[in-house]
Every structure is written in structure tokens, then in C-alpha cells.
Design an enzyme around this catalytic site. Structure first.
Site, short mmCIF file in Angstrom:
data_model
loop_
_atom_site.label_atom_id
_atom_site.label_comp_id
_atom_site.label_asym_id
_atom_site.label_seq_id
_atom_site.Cartn_x
_atom_site.Cartn_y
_atom_site.Cartn_z
N LYS A 1 -10.38 12.29 8.84
CA LYS A 1 -9.89 11.82 10.15
C LYS A 1 -9.86 12.97 11.14
O LYS A 1 -9.74 14.13 10.74
CB LYS A 1 -8.45 11.30 10.00
CG LYS A 1 -8.30 9.99 9.28
CD LYS A 1 -6.83 9.59 9.24
CE LYS A 1 -6.62 8.28 8.49
NZ LYS A 1 -7.24 7.11 9.14
N GLU B 1 -9.63 3.32 2.46
CA GLU B 1 -9.16 3.48 1.08
C GLU B 1 -8.07 2.50 0.68
O GLU B 1 -7.91 2.19 -0.49
CB GLU B 1 -8.67 4.92 0.86
CG GLU B 1 -7.21 5.20 1.27
CD GLU B 1 -6.92 4.98 2.74
OE1 GLU B 1 -7.86 5.05 3.55
OE2 GLU B 1 -5.76 4.71 3.08
N ASP C 1 -2.82 9.99 3.98
CA ASP C 1 -4.21 9.57 4.17
C ASP C 1 -4.89 10.46 5.21
O ASP C 1 -4.73 10.24 6.41
CB ASP C 1 -4.24 8.10 4.62
CG ASP C 1 -5.66 7.62 4.91
OD1 ASP C 1 -6.62 8.30 4.47
OD2 ASP C 1 -5.80 6.57 5.57
N ASP D 1 -12.40 6.70 4.22
CA ASP D 1 -11.14 6.47 4.94
C ASP D 1 -10.70 5.00 4.86
O ASP D 1 -9.57 4.67 5.19
CB ASP D 1 -11.30 6.90 6.41
CG ASP D 1 -9.96 7.08 7.10
OD1 ASP D 1 -8.93 7.10 6.39
OD2 ASP D 1 -9.95 7.20 8.34
N ARG E 1 -7.77 -0.71 1.09
CA ARG E 1 -8.32 -1.92 0.47
C ARG E 1 -8.75 -1.65 -0.97
O ARG E 1 -8.74 -2.56 -1.80
CB ARG E 1 -9.48 -2.45 1.31
CG ARG E 1 -10.59 -1.46 1.51
CD ARG E 1 -11.50 -1.80 2.69
NE ARG E 1 -10.90 -1.45 3.99
CZ ARG E 1 -11.46 -1.72 5.17
NH1 ARG E 1 -12.62 -2.34 5.23
NH2 ARG E 1 -10.84 -1.38 6.29
N ASP F 1 1.51 6.13 5.68
CA ASP F 1 0.56 5.19 5.10
C ASP F 1 1.07 4.56 3.80
O ASP F 1 0.38 3.78 3.16
CB ASP F 1 -0.79 5.89 4.89
CG ASP F 1 -1.98 4.96 5.07
OD1 ASP F 1 -1.79 3.87 5.64
OD2 ASP F 1 -3.08 5.33 4.63
N LYS G 1 0.85 -1.20 0.00
CA LYS G 1 0.00 0.00 0.00
C LYS G 1 0.88 1.25 0.00
O LYS G 1 1.66 1.47 0.93
CB LYS G 1 -0.91 -0.02 1.24
CG LYS G 1 -1.70 1.27 1.46
CD LYS G 1 -2.63 1.16 2.68
CE LYS G 1 -3.33 2.48 2.99
NZ LYS G 1 -4.18 2.42 4.20
N1 BES Z 1 -4.31 4.15 7.08
C1 BES Z 1 -5.45 3.86 7.86
C2 BES Z 1 -5.19 2.82 8.92
C3 BES Z 1 -4.33 3.24 10.09
C4 BES Z 1 -4.86 4.02 11.10
C5 BES Z 1 -3.04 2.80 10.20
C6 BES Z 1 -4.06 4.37 12.19
C7 BES Z 1 -2.25 3.14 11.29
C8 BES Z 1 -2.77 3.93 12.28
C9 BES Z 1 -6.58 3.33 6.98
O1 BES Z 1 -6.64 3.86 5.71
C10 BES Z 1 -7.86 3.67 7.66
O2 BES Z 1 -8.12 4.83 7.79
N2 BES Z 1 -8.61 2.67 8.07
C11 BES Z 1 -9.84 2.87 8.75
C12 BES Z 1 -10.84 1.87 8.24
C13 BES Z 1 -12.23 2.07 8.78
C14 BES Z 1 -12.81 3.35 8.24
C15 BES Z 1 -13.08 0.89 8.39
C16 BES Z 1 -9.58 2.67 10.24
O3 BES Z 1 -8.85 1.75 10.61
O4 BES Z 1 -10.09 3.46 11.02
ZN ZN Z 2 -4.87 4.50 4.90
MG MG Z 3 -7.78 5.61 5.65
#
Ligand code: BES
Ligand code: ZN
Ligand code: MG
Length: 505
Positions: free
Chosen positions: A281, A353, A274, A351, A355, A292, A269
Site C-alpha cells: 500500500k 487478502e 495489512d 492486498d 477475502r 483491519d 476478519k
Molecule cells: N483492508 C483493506 C481494505 C480497506 C482499505 C479498509 C481502506 C479500510 C480502508 C483490504 O485488505 C484491501 O486492501 N482491499 C483492497 C482490495 C483491492 C486490491 C481489490 C482495496 O480495497 O484497495
Molecule cells: Zn485488509
Molecule cells: Mg489489503
């Protein structure tokens, strides 16, 4: 910092150098009062009282500096503890090398002789030599790139010698140079990760990959936005729409085996920033989302390392790269996009994204008729909740691949943890208006449902594993002394190299 492997006996190697430090190992004895052992008999005699009093304890990572120690040919003596003799592994040596690095640097010496010769025979292994090289180099990494001159700390320029009589032995030499190659590429990945979002855009990441590929036998291909569109990568394109920065699709290829041999493919990725997009966020720690793209950086580094080691295997690295921003054309919650394999998904949270960009990359990977596909991504906050920064969680339904992963992680010293992935998790990702939803309809298990989403883009029959490095990609310095406290870690590069190596046969 420079390291070499020398075979002279200590005294002749050291002769007439001024500001030198001799590094000796100690360990906890295995008798019942755990009397410490100093692994150098002649020096041990002079330090008998210290050992009796346990002011040198032998505990793992302990460093005791004796300045102006006249009983050796070096000016100073540093004793570093290895811990309990029964528990010492190559990973202990990697961590202890970090203690050595820091203590030598603090002592202001400019040359250090690390005595491997006095170690018990079984500790004088290739693995331990490689681990010390990695530990020293990984610890020397600093990200000072962007500080103006006056704030810049002087880079450490200590010269380290590993002293071992049989160092001319081919196996030791190989271990030494493998350690250098691996640590160098891990540090490169850390640099890519530590660069801020404005200076590490998808285009810059692609250019860095192309540039690095030139120095080894790696072919790099980069697709721009127009090509990504033509290639029907609706996930990657959809995520990129809120940003002014164009997305990139980066492919690295290394052919170390016969042309017809199926490649081992790593997908990473490469989200260079992000902010969540329209489902934005919260501000707290949002700056960390420059990391990210660590999955992508670590995949790029894996291919470079495999090429440097000239492994007899075909390897491919695939990195979809974009920003996730809330610009005027951004994907809105509820929007539906189509991935490269024709499957449609509703974006119910912009968010989630990672996947989406990985879906296209996984489809592309499977089109290459791979031996296996492995992806690495800072995919879910839920992974951080589940495992913190100690273990990288991985998902696979393939027992054989699971075994390969466990063995590779053990060989590299990295910690992984197998996570569940079931049809129930898949159920939770069904869409209402499209084939899939990008968020779960169920409660909890956010990392497993994300993995279940990814699985929908992997062709049946192709062994696949997903590594969620959200907790281990950066800020792991409280566990691993050879990682920066806050910076990118380079997690899983060493394990991935070992996975690639397992396909040499
Ligand atoms: N890049 C983030 C995941 C992340 C968050 C990695 C904090 C390390 C620290 C990812 O893109 C994300 O935002 N995932 C969301 C998914 C949710 C909306 C289903 C998450 O984990 O909150
Ligand atoms: Zn992300
Ligand atoms: Mg995200």
C-alpha cells in the site's frame, strides 16, 4: 465512570451532596413557533424567560449549563436538548447521553442526576433507559493505555444516576443491565482495535479472546499455524506467509439453547496489520491498517455480549487472524492457493487478502451446520467510497435474512445499507489459471465483487450475509458523538446481538 438507576424522588436522592449537577431534558415544541419545552415543571417556572427567549432551544444535543442554580437541590443545572418531540428515538437518547457525558465532565461536577421522571410517559421507555446507559458508557471510553503517566489525562470518574420512580420494575432493570453489558463489550472491542499492530498480533488477539471468554460461559479454541495447515486452510496460510507472526484461527462458542439447536455463526476478519503484502500500500494513512482486525474484534465482542445477556441461542464466533506482510516467503502476485473446500484462487493482488482468510473461515462455518452465517470485515476501500462512514454496507441474497438484518439494525440504532450482489459480480471473479481470481476482471463495484468472491465459499442453502465495515469500523466520531473521533467504533456489535436475539424464538 459509574452509572446506577435509582428510584428516590430527586430531592431526597440529592440531599447534602456538594458538587452535583441536575440534568433535565428539553425538546422542541410541536406548536407552530416550536416553543421549547423543559421537561420538569417546577424548574421550568424559574427558567421561563430563558425558554421565551429560546436561549434554551430544545435542539438535539444542545447543552446549557446554569452554575449555582439555587432552585434545585443540586448545585448546578444542565439542560440538554432532545430535538423535535416527534422525531425522538432511542438513538437520539444515545447521542444525547454523549452530550450529557461531555458537559458534565466539562462542568467538573463529580455526580450527576439525570431526571427521567419528568419526561413524558412515552419517553420513559426501557429502550431509552438502555440507550442512555450505552451512550454514557460508550462516550466514557478513552484509549490512554500507552501514554506514559505524565501525559495521561485523568480518567473521568463521574457518578451518574438515572432517576426514575419505577426503576425497580423488572423491565427497566433489565434494560439498564443490558445497556451496561453491551457498552462494556463494545468498549472491549474498541480497545482491541485501538491497540497498535505490534501489541495486537494474531497471537495476542487470540489470548485476549481466550481470557475474556473465561469471565463468561464461552468456550474458546485457538489453532496455531501447524493446525491451520493440517486443516487445509490455504487462504489463511497463504496470507500469513509474508509475516514473522504466526496466524491464529480463533473459535468462540456460546450455548444458550438446547445442544441440537443450530448455531448462529459470526465470522470476522482479524487482519492485525495489512500493509498490502508484496502489492504494498502507499504510506499515507497506512498506520490505520492496524484496524483491519475490527471485524474480528467485533465478532469476539458479539459472542461475549450474547453470553453476558444469557440469550437463549447458540452462537459461534470465528476469527481467522494474521498479518499481511511482504517478507521473503510472502505470497507473490500470480501465486495460486487452495482453500479448505478445494477451490483454487490466483492471488493477483496480495492486498486483496481479507477475502482469502475469510474463505477458509466461511467454509469452516458452513461445516458447523449453522442456522445463518454472517461475516464482518474491513474488506474494501471501495466501501468507503460508496458509503463513507455513515452506513455499513451489507450484502445478502436471502430476503428473510435481509428482513432480520433491517429489523435488528433498527432496534440497535445502527445504520446499514443493502448493497447489490449478482451473478454478474460472480462472473468478474473467475480466474484464468485457477477457479477464482482474488481481484475483479471488471471495472468498479469493488465491494460487490469482493462479496461475490466470499459467496463462493458459502454452502448453498445456508443463509449468509456479508457486512463491509471498512467505512464504519473506526473514525466515525464526526457522525456519532458516542464514538471516539479517530478510534475504533465497535460497529455492528449491537446489530449482531439483535440478530442473535431474533433466533431465541
Ligand atoms: N483492508 C483493506 C481494505 C480497506 C482499505 C479498509 C481502506 C479500510 C480502508 C483490504 O485488505 C484491501 O486492501 N482491499 C483492497 C482490495 C483491492 C486490491 C481489490 C482495496 O480495497 O484497495
Ligand atoms: Zn485488509
Ligand atoms: Mg489489503
Amino acid at each position: 465512570m459509574t452509572i446506577d438507576l435509582i428510584s428516590q424522588d430527586l430531592d431526597s436522592a440529592i440531599s447534602s451532596k456538594s458538587n452535583t449537577v441536575l440534568v433535565l431534558f428539553s425538546s422542541l415544541g410541536d406548536d407552530k413557533d416550536k416553543k421549547p419545552v423543559l421537561h420538569n415543571k417546577s424548574v421550568a417556572k424559574h427558567l421561563e424567560t430563558n425558554l421565551e427567549e429560546k436561549s434554551i432551544s430544545g435542539k438535539s444535543g444542545e447543552t446549557v449549563l446554569f452554575r449555582e442554580f439555587t432552585h434545585s437541590s443540586c448545585r448546578h443545572l444542565l439542560v440538554v436538548g432532545l430535538g423535535s418531540a416527534k422525531e425522538i428515538t432511542h438513538e437520539s437518547f444515545r447521542q444525547i447521553a454523549a452530550s450529557i457525558h461531555d458537559a458534565v465532565k466539562a462542568s467538573k461536577s463529580d455526580e450527576a442526576f439525570i431526571d427521567f421522571e419528568s419526561l413524558p410517559a412515552k419517553m420513559k421507555s426501557e429502550d431509552n433507559i438502555q440507550a442512555v446507559v450505552e451512550g454514557l458508557l460508550l462516550t466514557s471510553y478513552e484509549f490512554n493505555e500507552l501514554k506514559s503517566k505524565k501525559d495521561k489525562k485523568p480518567a473521568s470518574n463521574v457518578l451518574f444516576h438515572i432517576v426514575l420512580k419505577e426503576s425497580k420494575n423488572a423491565a427497566y432493570k433489565k434494560a439498564f443491565s443490558e445497556g451496561l453489558a453491551i457498552a462494556d463489550t463494545v468498549n472491549f472491542a474498541r480497545f482491541l482495535g485501538d491497540m497498535p499492530g505490534n501489541l495486537m498480533t494474531p497471537d495476542i488477539l487470540a489470548k485476549k479472546a481466550v481470557e475474556a471468554a473465561k469471565s463468561v460461559k464461552v468456550k474458546a479454541t485457538v489453532w496455531d499455524k501447524a493446525r491451520i495447515k493440517k486443516e487445509k486452510m490455504g487462504g489463511l496460510l497463504g496470507v500469513s506467509m509474508g509475516s514473522d507472526q504466526e496466524p491464529r484461527f480463533i473459535v468462540l462458542e456460546y450455548n444458550g439453547a438446547a445442544k441440537g439447536k443450530k448455531p448462529v455463526i459470526f465470522v470476522g476478519k482479524g487482519l492485525t496489520f495489512d500493509c498490502g503484502g508484496i502489492s504494498i500500500k502507499p504510506s499515507a494513512a497506512m498506520e490505520e491498517m492496524k484496524y483491519d482486525m475490527c471485524g474480528g474484534a467485533n465478532v469476539i465482542a458479539t459472542v461475549l455480549a450474547v453470553a453476558k445477556l444469557k440469550l437463549k441461542v447458540n452462537v459461534m464466533g470465528i476469527v481467522p487472524s494474521t498479518e499481511n506482510m511482504p517478507g521473503p516467503s510472502a505470497t507473490k502476485p500470480g501465486d495460486i492457493h487452495t482453500a479448505r473446500n478445494g477451490k483454487t484462487f490466483e492471488v493477483n493482488n496480495t492486498d486483496a487478502e481479507g477475502r482469502l482468510i475469510l474463505s477458509d473461515a466461511l467454509v469452516y462455518a458452513c461445516e458447523q451446520k449453522p442456522e445463518i452465517v454472517i461475516d464482518a470485515a474491513t474488506l474494501t476501500g471501495a466501501m468507503v467510497v460508496a458509503l463513507g462512514n455513515t452506513h455499513t454496507g451489507y450484502f445478502t441474497r436471502n430476503e428473510k435474512l435481509k428482513k432480520t438484518i433491517e429489523e435488528a439494525a433498527k432496534a440497535s440504532g445502527e445504520w446499514v445499507w443493502n448493497m447489490p450482489l449478482t451473478d454478474f459480480h460472480v462472473q468478474d471473479m473467475k480466474g484464468t489459471y485457477a477457479d477464482l481470481s482474488n481481484i475483479s476482471s471488471g471495472k468498479g463495484a469493488g465491494s460487490a465483487t469482493a462479496a461475490a468472491f466470499l459467496e463462493q465459499f458459502v454452502e448453498e442453502g445456508i443463509p449468509w450475509a456479508h457486512f463491509d465495515i471498512a467505512g464504519t469500523g473506526w473514525s466515525v466520531g464526526n457522525r456519532l458523538k458516542y464514538c471516539p473521533k479517530k478510534g475504533a467504533s465497535g460497529a455492528m456489535i449491537r446489530t449482531f446481538v439483535e440478530i442473535a436475539r431474533s433466533f431465541e424464538r
